[in-house]
Design an enzyme around this catalytic site. Structure first.
Site, short mmCIF file in Angstrom:
data_model
loop_
_atom_site.label_atom_id
_atom_site.label_comp_id
_atom_site.label_asym_id
_atom_site.label_seq_id
_atom_site.Cartn_x
_atom_site.Cartn_y
_atom_site.Cartn_z
N ASP A 151 0.85 -1.11 0.06
CA ASP A 151 0.07 -0.09 0.01
C ASP A 151 0.80 1.30 -0.13
O ASP A 151 2.02 0.96 0.23
CB ASP A 151 -0.92 0.03 1.28
CG ASP A 151 -1.90 1.05 1.12
OD1 ASP A 151 -2.49 1.48 0.27
OD2 ASP A 151 -2.17 1.85 2.18
N SER A 152 0.32 2.28 -0.36
CA SER A 152 0.97 3.70 -0.17
C SER A 152 1.48 4.05 1.15
O SER A 152 2.25 4.74 1.21
CB SER A 152 0.22 4.80 -0.80
OG SER A 152 -1.22 4.70 -0.01
N TYR A 199 -0.95 8.80 -2.61
CA TYR A 199 -0.63 8.60 -4.08
C TYR A 199 -2.08 9.25 -4.73
O TYR A 199 -2.26 9.38 -5.67
CB TYR A 199 -0.77 6.94 -4.24
CG TYR A 199 0.58 6.21 -4.20
CD1 TYR A 199 1.75 6.59 -3.36
CD2 TYR A 199 0.37 4.79 -4.69
CE1 TYR A 199 2.88 5.95 -3.43
CE2 TYR A 199 1.67 4.23 -4.54
CZ TYR A 199 2.91 4.86 -3.72
OH TYR A 199 3.90 3.94 -3.70
N GLY A 200 -3.08 9.29 -3.79
CA GLY A 200 -4.42 9.73 -4.29
C GLY A 200 -4.55 10.91 -5.11
O GLY A 200 -5.30 10.93 -6.26
N ASN A 205 -6.40 0.88 -3.46
CA ASN A 205 -7.31 1.24 -4.70
C ASN A 205 -6.95 2.12 -5.64
O ASN A 205 -6.90 1.80 -7.00
CB ASN A 205 -8.61 1.95 -4.19
CG ASN A 205 -9.67 0.75 -3.44
OD1 ASN A 205 -10.39 0.24 -3.72
ND2 ASN A 205 -9.32 0.88 -2.00
N THR A 206 -6.12 3.38 -5.42
CA THR A 206 -5.24 4.10 -6.32
C THR A 206 -4.46 3.18 -7.24
O THR A 206 -4.59 3.63 -8.43
CB THR A 206 -4.78 5.35 -5.51
OG1 THR A 206 -5.70 5.56 -4.44
CG2 THR A 206 -4.47 6.40 -6.52
N GLU A 225 -3.28 9.19 7.99
CA GLU A 225 -1.92 9.00 8.13
C GLU A 225 -1.38 9.79 9.34
O GLU A 225 -0.38 9.55 10.19
CB GLU A 225 -1.12 9.61 6.94
CG GLU A 225 -1.43 8.34 5.67
CD GLU A 225 -0.37 7.24 5.74
OE1 GLU A 225 0.59 7.27 6.39
OE2 GLU A 225 -0.95 6.18 5.47
N THR A 251 -8.60 1.74 1.14
CA THR A 251 -8.38 0.91 2.28
C THR A 251 -7.87 1.75 3.44
O THR A 251 -7.87 0.98 4.54
CB THR A 251 -7.11 0.03 1.97
OG1 THR A 251 -5.90 0.71 1.37
CG2 THR A 251 -7.49 -0.96 0.75
N HIS A 252 -7.62 2.99 3.43
CA HIS A 252 -7.41 3.75 4.79
C HIS A 252 -8.78 3.99 5.40
O HIS A 252 -8.64 4.14 6.32
CB HIS A 252 -6.85 5.08 4.24
CG HIS A 252 -5.27 4.97 3.97
ND1 HIS A 252 -4.72 4.80 3.06
CD2 HIS A 252 -4.24 5.52 4.88
CE1 HIS A 252 -3.39 4.77 3.00
NE2 HIS A 252 -3.13 5.35 4.19
N1 DGL Z 1 -5.12 3.07 0.65
C1 DGL Z 1 -4.90 3.69 -0.58
C2 DGL Z 1 -6.16 3.45 -1.47
O1 DGL Z 1 -6.68 2.52 -1.10
C3 DGL Z 1 -4.96 5.34 -0.54
C4 DGL Z 1 -4.26 5.74 -1.50
C5 DGL Z 1 -3.58 7.46 -1.34
O2 DGL Z 1 -2.12 7.08 -0.94
O3 DGL Z 1 -3.88 8.30 -1.52
O4 DGL Z 1 -6.48 4.07 -2.31
#
Ligand code: DGL
Length: 281
Positions: free
Chosen positions: A8-9, A40-41, A72-73, A163, A198-199
Site C-alpha cells: 500500500d502507499s 498516492y491519491g 485502490n488508487t 496518516e 483501504t485507509h
Molecule cells: N489506501 C490507498 C487507497 O486505497 C490510499 C491512496 C493514497 O495514498 O492516497 O486508495
C-alpha cells in the site's frame, strides 16, 4: 517459496492485512508501506504506476510469489499495466522452477459483489481523487451490474488525516461531513456506500455517525480476504508456493519508529518494522 506480499502507499493496507490474517492465519506475510511518498491519491497516472511498480517488484524480489496491491488508487491506475506489461518480463528473472508470480488488486473483489450491497440500485463510492478520476469503479460496476447507478465522491483530504492519526475531533468532523454532504446531495436514493480506499475503515466510526442510520457501509478488507482465499483454492500451485508459519514482516520506506507507532494504533498490536529502499525494476 515465500510469504504473501501486501503493498500500500501507506498504512491503509493494514486494514486488508488484518482481514487476510483472520481468514488465512497460517500464511506468512510481508507488508510494505510506501510511507515516504503517501498519499498516492492526488498523483498522476504515471507517478502512481512508477511507485507501485517499484513496490510490487521489491516484494517479488524479496521472495513473495504473490502480491496483493491493497490500495485502490494503485489498483485503479497501475495494476493492469503491471500485470500485462511488467510481469511477463519479470517472470524470466524469477525463472526458478516455481509457479508464475502473480499480482492481484482490490477493485475486482469489491465490484463483483456490488450487486449484494444495494436494494435501491443507487450506490455511493467514497475514494481518493485518483480512484474516482480513473473511472475504474464505474466501468467495472457497469459491466457486472448495469442496473446499478454509481455515485462517486473524491475525498482528497481523508488519507492525509488518517496518516496523521486525526480520526475524530472538529477538523476530521468538518472535512468528512463536507464530502458526505456532497455525495448525499447527488444521490438522494442511495442506500449503501463503498469505502473505496483501504485507509477509510479507520474513519468508519465517524462516517457511520454522520451518514443516515439506515445507510449500509461496505469495507473492503473482508471482501479482499475472502476473494484471496477462493483464488488460492483455484490456484493450488501458487498456494503451495506460499510459506505458512503465521509470521508478519513489516517494511516501510519511511522512518520505522514512526511506522511502528502508527501501525500499532491501527491494528492494536505491537508492530516492529524495517526500513526498505524500493528497487527499480
Ligand atoms: N489506501 C490507498 C487507497 O486505497 C490510499 C491512496 C493514497 O495514498 O492516497 O486508495
Amino acid at each position: 517459496m515465500g510469504p504473501l506480499g501486501i503493498f500500500d502507499s501507506g498504512l491503509g493496507g493494514l486494514t486488508v492485512l488484518q482481514q487476510i490474517q483472520k481468514i488465512l492465519p497460517e500464511l506468512d506475510l510481508y507488508y510494505l508501506g510506501d510511507n515516504a511518498r503517501v498519499p498516492y491519491g492526488n498523483r498522476s497516472f504515471e507517478t502512481v504506476y512508477q511507485f507501485t511498480r517499484e513496490g510490487v517488484y521489491t516484494l517479488l524480489k524479496a521472495g513473495a510469489p504473490l502480491v496483493v496491491v491493497a490500495c485502490n488508487t494503485a489498483s485503479a491506475k497501475a495494476l493492469r499495466s503491471i500485470q500485462q506489461l511488467d510481469l511477463p518480463l519479470w517472470q524470466k528473472e524469477f525463472n526458478d522452477g516455481g509457479p508464475e508470480r502473480r499480482v492481484l488488486g482490490v477493485l475486482r473483489p469489491t465490484t463483483e459483489r456490488a450487486g449484494t450491497f444495494t436494494q435501491s440500485g443507487h450506490l455511493g463510492l467514497l475514494a481518493t481523487r485518483g480512484t474516482v478520476e480513473s473511472g475504474s469503479y464505474t466501468t467495472e460496476i457497469e459491466h457486472f451490474f448495469p442496473e446499478i447507478t454509481l455515485y462517486t465522491q473524491a475525498c482528497p483530504l481523508w488519507v492525509p488525516l488518517i496518516e496523521e492519526g486525526i480520526l475524530q475531533g472538529p477538523v476530521a468532523h468538518a472535512i468528512v461531513q463536507a464530502d458526505l454532504n456532497e455525495l448525499c446531495a447527488k444521490a438522494p436514493a442511495m442506500d449503501a456506500v463503498i469505502l473505496g480506499c483501504t485507509h477509510y475503515p479507520l474513519l468508519a466510526p465517524l462516517i457511520r455517525d454522520l451518514l443516515p442510520k439506515n445507510m449500509r457501509i461496505f469495507e473492503q478488507g473482508p471482501l479482499v480476504a475472502q476473494a484471496l482465499a477462493l483464488y488460492l483454492q483455484r490456484h493450488p500451485d501458487l498456494s503451495a508456493a506460499l510459506t505458512r508459519g503465521g509470521t508478519i514482516q513489516y517494511f516501510t520506506t519511511e522512518d520505522p519508529h514512526r511506522f511502528d507507532q502508527q501501525a500499532s494504533r491501527f491494528g492494536g498490536h505491537h508492530v516492529q518494522s524495517q526500513h526498505i529502499e524500493l528497487l527499480e525494476p
